[in-house]
Write a protein that holds these residues in place. Structure first.
Motif, short mmCIF file in Angstrom:
data_model
loop_
_atom_site.label_atom_id
_atom_site.label_comp_id
_atom_site.label_asym_id
_atom_site.label_seq_id
_atom_site.Cartn_x
_atom_site.Cartn_y
_atom_site.Cartn_z
N ARG A 135 -42.25 13.77 42.23
CA ARG A 135 -43.05 13.48 43.02
C ARG A 135 -43.47 14.02 44.23
NH1 ARG A 135 -39.09 10.20 43.92
NH2 ARG A 135 -38.36 9.42 46.21
N PHE A 168 -41.62 -8.48 46.56
CA PHE A 168 -40.87 -7.91 45.69
C PHE A 168 -39.60 -8.43 45.12
CE2 PHE A 168 -38.35 -4.46 43.98
CZ PHE A 168 -39.16 -4.22 42.68
N MET A 187 -41.34 -0.32 37.55
CA MET A 187 -40.02 -0.12 37.23
C MET A 187 -39.23 -1.56 36.91
SD MET A 187 -39.07 3.33 39.54
CE MET A 187 -37.76 2.37 40.46
N ALA A 188 -39.35 -2.48 37.78
CA ALA A 188 -38.93 -3.67 37.60
C ALA A 188 -39.22 -4.29 36.29
CB ALA A 188 -39.19 -4.57 38.53
N PRO A 196 -42.96 11.43 49.44
CA PRO A 196 -41.61 11.07 49.81
C PRO A 196 -41.21 9.39 49.34
CG PRO A 196 -42.59 11.47 51.89
CD PRO A 196 -43.56 11.87 50.81
N HIS A 197 -42.46 8.76 49.76
CA HIS A 197 -42.04 7.46 49.24
C HIS A 197 -42.52 7.00 47.99
CE1 HIS A 197 -40.45 5.84 53.21
NE2 HIS A 197 -41.13 7.05 53.75
N ILE A 198 -41.64 6.00 47.39
CA ILE A 198 -42.31 5.31 46.16
C ILE A 198 -43.12 4.47 46.27
CG2 ILE A 198 -41.56 4.37 43.80
CD1 ILE A 198 -38.93 5.76 44.19
N TRP A 214 -42.64 0.10 41.99
CA TRP A 214 -41.26 -0.86 42.04
C TRP A 214 -41.74 -1.92 41.04
CZ3 TRP A 214 -41.89 -2.64 48.01
CH2 TRP A 214 -41.89 -1.51 48.69
N ILE A 226 -38.77 7.74 35.29
CA ILE A 226 -37.91 8.47 36.15
C ILE A 226 -38.11 9.99 36.42
CG2 ILE A 226 -35.30 8.99 36.65
CD1 ILE A 226 -36.12 6.21 37.47
N TYR A 236 -47.33 -4.31 54.60
CA TYR A 236 -46.19 -3.61 53.95
C TYR A 236 -45.05 -4.44 53.84
CZ TYR A 236 -42.26 -0.26 54.04
OH TYR A 236 -41.08 0.21 53.71
N ARG A 237 -44.88 -5.30 54.89
CA ARG A 237 -43.59 -6.02 54.83
C ARG A 237 -43.65 -7.19 53.84
NH1 ARG A 237 -41.61 -6.69 60.97
NH2 ARG A 237 -42.26 -4.49 61.68
N ILE A 272 -42.78 -6.11 50.26
CA ILE A 272 -41.33 -5.88 50.26
C ILE A 272 -40.53 -7.31 50.08
CG2 ILE A 272 -39.16 -5.33 51.35
CD1 ILE A 272 -40.65 -3.10 53.09
N LEU A 324 -41.07 10.41 38.29
CA LEU A 324 -41.00 10.03 39.70
C LEU A 324 -40.06 10.98 40.49
CD1 LEU A 324 -39.89 6.33 40.09
CD2 LEU A 324 -41.88 7.37 41.06
#
Lengths: 242, 544
Positions: B215, B309, B228-229, B218-220, B225, B209, B302-303, B306, B212
């Motif tokens: 960084r 995930f 982190m999960a 701007p986007h992780i 993800w 964290i 990209y979609r 998401i 991060l």
């Protein structure tokens, strides 16, 4: 939605919170009710906890990793009932910490193995499985003939009592004596043992030698107790098939 | 390792090493005998070695200048890869030995420490936690820095994580040999090791964290993800499943607070999600970074990333109860587990499909580059294993497959075909870069490794499919008189050819892993001085 996510990706703690929240739901819904509903918490009247010797045997069963190849959970399928006996009830393992249901049957299920074979068969089988079953692939456990370490027996019962297993104070105090008495049928302690755990428990020199208390005594006593702690599964099956 | 630290960091490291030695001494002194005393001794020795290593070299190396902040910190990744390879050889080696014992049980040595039941968790923990865990931690440091364009937040905590984690793995494996186990599958280590792992894991999370937070992007990125999960949910599972009351504070033995059916449900909620978040989420993080980097193609959708995930994070946590079909677990919980397991196919295939579609336009690279081919095969096996998993979770299918070797085959199609293949792909990408080279020392050995790994996996998996289905059918076969056709031991005898074949498959796979370890050793020993000028942090680093 996509826009929302586009923004969420910029906030690390937002992702952390979302992951924890989303991941927690399934566990909460499936696990929490198990602590309250009747089907999983009802205890039959005749259920008894393991004796100190059986419990010591259970610890050996765990130590040697027997659970990796033997299950203790008869599923409610016709062939399993025909092969092993009545299907397992939740109540049977209500006091088992941990449960030993297992996940693999390289060897057969053991939930109903108690009193199906003689003590001598178990001893011979554990020392050299191929002496009684020539094509068995079970490893041999010749070291089980060594003396049983008794330091932890009382502590184990006390710990389980604190977690809610119905061992009362006299059971905890007499744990060591009870363990010894169960493998020595002619000793003075037998009366107290039977008084505390019931007349039905097996009191025998499980390894064939009453003079010493060995790991073999404990493990065979445990194996012979499997499926004998309550009659509830037999009654349930009889009722269903009537 | 020590040369990469500043004087202040070396002093902190020295302090932590002293603390570790004191902890080890305290454990050994309190327990006096048994596994906890041995483990205290191990911690003491490790602490002393680190004290001498760091203390002896405290002033030897030139002080690290401010320019270190313009580079990524990759020394921990390199150490993590070395540990990954060591555990791969140990864990897979023990696995092959155990496979051999299943048709050659007379070979079991007559002493307790090496019997099948004690070695079996050495294999599972060795490959899952030793091999898989080290690979995840090592690659996560690399990926986190590149996708954040920021250097790791500090230089001491990555070492705490890696050394602490490997001490846990060592405690676990050596504890099993001494008969110390909770018997909960994939959560066998006793209470003090569990507490230790929790401390290590919190350190890991905090480091993640903090980095991060620095960084420059701007986007992780999606890989993070998943990492982190992996970190968060494994912590949740680990803590809940391992809650236990020690018999005494000076001994290893303990009893779980959970009992019976609740314990079974919590164990398989843990067990299945160890597969989901240890063996899937973290490795998807690896896939989402290394596959596009190696193929030089952006992630296809990209979609879809998401969707897959959040699908995986949500659905997987319901699926554990499919391990308990037809048992004393209430029927509705089994049904929920089955339903969600089937639905899991959607996010799983979305991930696998996204990975494979990313290779569009780069298929010539898949053909020519064995490293990228490892990643492609990993994605294919991920798709196949998740399909098989959903299928096996269906109640009537499970009635045949459960308790048989089909389950073991399924697990290995996932772990050998998917997890290990993506790790090898990542290793062959990372090791040359960590060594300042363009290629591995023996490029042709990668090709050999690839075919050994594919052949080994296929032989293994096909053997155990046959074994499992045969077993399941024999157990439920009735003759014309309505009696069971086969005794149990007949079904054991029928397994022997398959057990021999699976040993062969495992041996091929192990040979590939050994080749990989030797190749990495040769590469690291002939390090070059290639520096990639664009591979550096963008984030402004705070002055220390």
């Amino acid at each position: 939605m996509l826009k929302l996510h586009y923004n969420l990706e910029k906030i690390s703690m937002g992702l952390v919170g979302a992951i924890i929240a989303v991941a927690s739901v399934g566990g909460i819904v499936e696990i929490a009710p198990l602590f309250t509903i009747e089907q999983t918490v009802e205890i039959p009247d005749d259920l008894r906890p393991h004796t100190p010797l059986e419990l010591a045997g259970r610890e050996i069963y765990i130590r040697e990793g027997c659970y990796a190849c033997h299950s203790q959970m008869v599923r409610s399928l016709a062939d399993e009932i025909d092969r092993y006996g009545p299907y397992s009830l939740a109540a049977e393992s209500a006091w088992d910490r941990p449960m030993l249901w297992g996940s693999k049957r390289t060897g057969p299920d053991l939930a109903r193995v108690g009193e199906k074979y003689s003590d001598a068969w178990h001893v011979a089988h554990l020392i050299d499985p191929r002496s009684v079953i020539p094509v068995s692939i079970m490893p041999a456990y010749p070291w089980l003939t060594r003396p049983l370490e008794t330091d932890l027996i009382e502590g184990n019962l006390a710990t389980l009592a604190r977690l809610g297993v119905p061992y009362d104070e006299t059971m905890v105090e007499n744990a060591l004596a009870d363990a010894r008495a169960q493998a020595r049928p002619d000793s003075d302690g037998v009366d107290g043992l039977l008084e505390r755990y019931g007349e039905d428990i097996a009191v025998r020199a499980f390894d064939g030698d009453p003079s010493s208390l060995t790991e073999m005594d404990a493990l065979v006593a445990y194996l012979q107790s499997l499926g004998t702690l309550t009659d509830a599964p037999y009654e349930m099956l009889a009722e269903e098939t009537r | 390792m020590i040369a990469t630290l500043t004087l202040r960091e070396r002093r902190i490291g020295l302090g932590l090493s002293v603390a570790l030695a004191v902890l080890g001494l305290a454990m050994a002194a309190a327990a006096r005998t048994g596994p906890m005393a041995v483990h205290g001794g191990m911690a003491l020795i490790l602490g002393l070695v680190l004290i001498f290593a760091i203390g002896g070299a405290l002033y030897d190396h030139p002080e690290q200048g401010e320019d270190r902040l313009t580079r990524y910190y990759d020394a921990p990744t390199r150490f993590g890869i070395v540990m990954t390879l060591i555990w791969a050889v140990i864990g897979m080696g023990v696995g092959v030995w155990l496979a051999a014992l299943m048709y050659w049980p007379e070979a079991t040595p007559p002493w307790p420490a090496t019997s099948f039941g004690r070695l079996r968790p050495v294999h599972t923990s060795g490959v899952i936690f030793g091999f898989g865990g080290n690979a995840l931690i090592a690659t996560s440091f690399w990926v986190l820095q590149r996708t954040s364009r920021a250097r790791l937040a500090d230089a001491v905590s990555p070492w705490v994580v890696l050394i602490g984690y490997n001490l846990f793995c060592l405690w676990a494996a050596s504890g099993y040999l001494m008969g110390s186990t909770q018997s909960k599958e994939y959560a066998e280590p006793e209470w003090y090791a569990d507490i230790w792992l929790t401390i290590v894991w919190v350190t890991y999370f905090v480091l993640y964290i903090r980095t991060l937070a620095r960084r420059a992007e701007p986007h992780i990125y999606v890989a993070n993800w998943y990492y982190m999960a992996f970190i968060l949910v494994v912590a949740l599972l680990h803590i809940v499943n391992n809650l236990a009351l020690p018999v005494s504070w000076t001994g290893a033995e303990s009893f779980p607070v959970w009992a019976g059916v609740q314990d079974a449900m919590i164990q398989w909620w843990y067990g299945h999600n160890a597969v989901a978040f240890f063996l899937t989420a973290g490795f998807l993080g690896m896939l989402y970074y290394f596959l596009p980097v190696r193929a030089q193609r952006p992630i296809w959708s990209y979609r879809l990333s998401i969707l897959s995930f959040w699908g995986i994070v949500f659905f997987y946590m319901w699926a554990g109860s499919h391990h308990l079909h037809y048992t004393a677990l209430p029927y509705w919980v089994q049904t929920l587990g089955m339903t969600f397991s089937v639905m899991l196919l959607v996010p799983s295939w979305a991930s696998a499909g996204n990975a494979i579609a990313t290779l569009n336009g780069a298929w010539h690279k898949v053909r020519d580059d064995a490293t990228l081919r490892f990643m492609f095969v990993a994605a294919v096996f991920y798709g196949l294993s998740t399909f098989e998993g959903s299928f096996l979770a269906i109640r009537p299918v499970n009635s045949l497959s459960h308790y048989t070797d089909w389950t073991v085959g399924h697990v290995h199609s996932g772990t050998l075909g998917w997890v290990a293949m993506i790790v090898f792909g990542a290793i062959y990408t990372l090791v040359p870069r960590l060594s300042g080279r363009d290629t591995m020392a023996w490029p042709k050995a990668i090709e050999w490794h690839f075919w050994l790994a594919v052949a080994g996996t296929l032989v293994y998996v096909v053997a155990l499919w046959n074994a499992g289905i045969t077993q399941g059918l024999m157990w439920r076969a009735y003759d014309e008189n309505g009696a069971l056709s086969y005794s149990f031991i007949q079904s054991v005898e029928a397994m022997l050819p398959y057990y021999a074949a699976r040993t062969l498959g495992g041996t091929l796979f192990l040979a590939g892993a050994v080749l990989c370890a030797l190749n990495c050793r040769a590469t690291m020993r002939t390090a070059g001085d290639r520096v990639d000028a664009t591979d550096r942090p963008l984030a402004a680093q705070p002055a220390e």
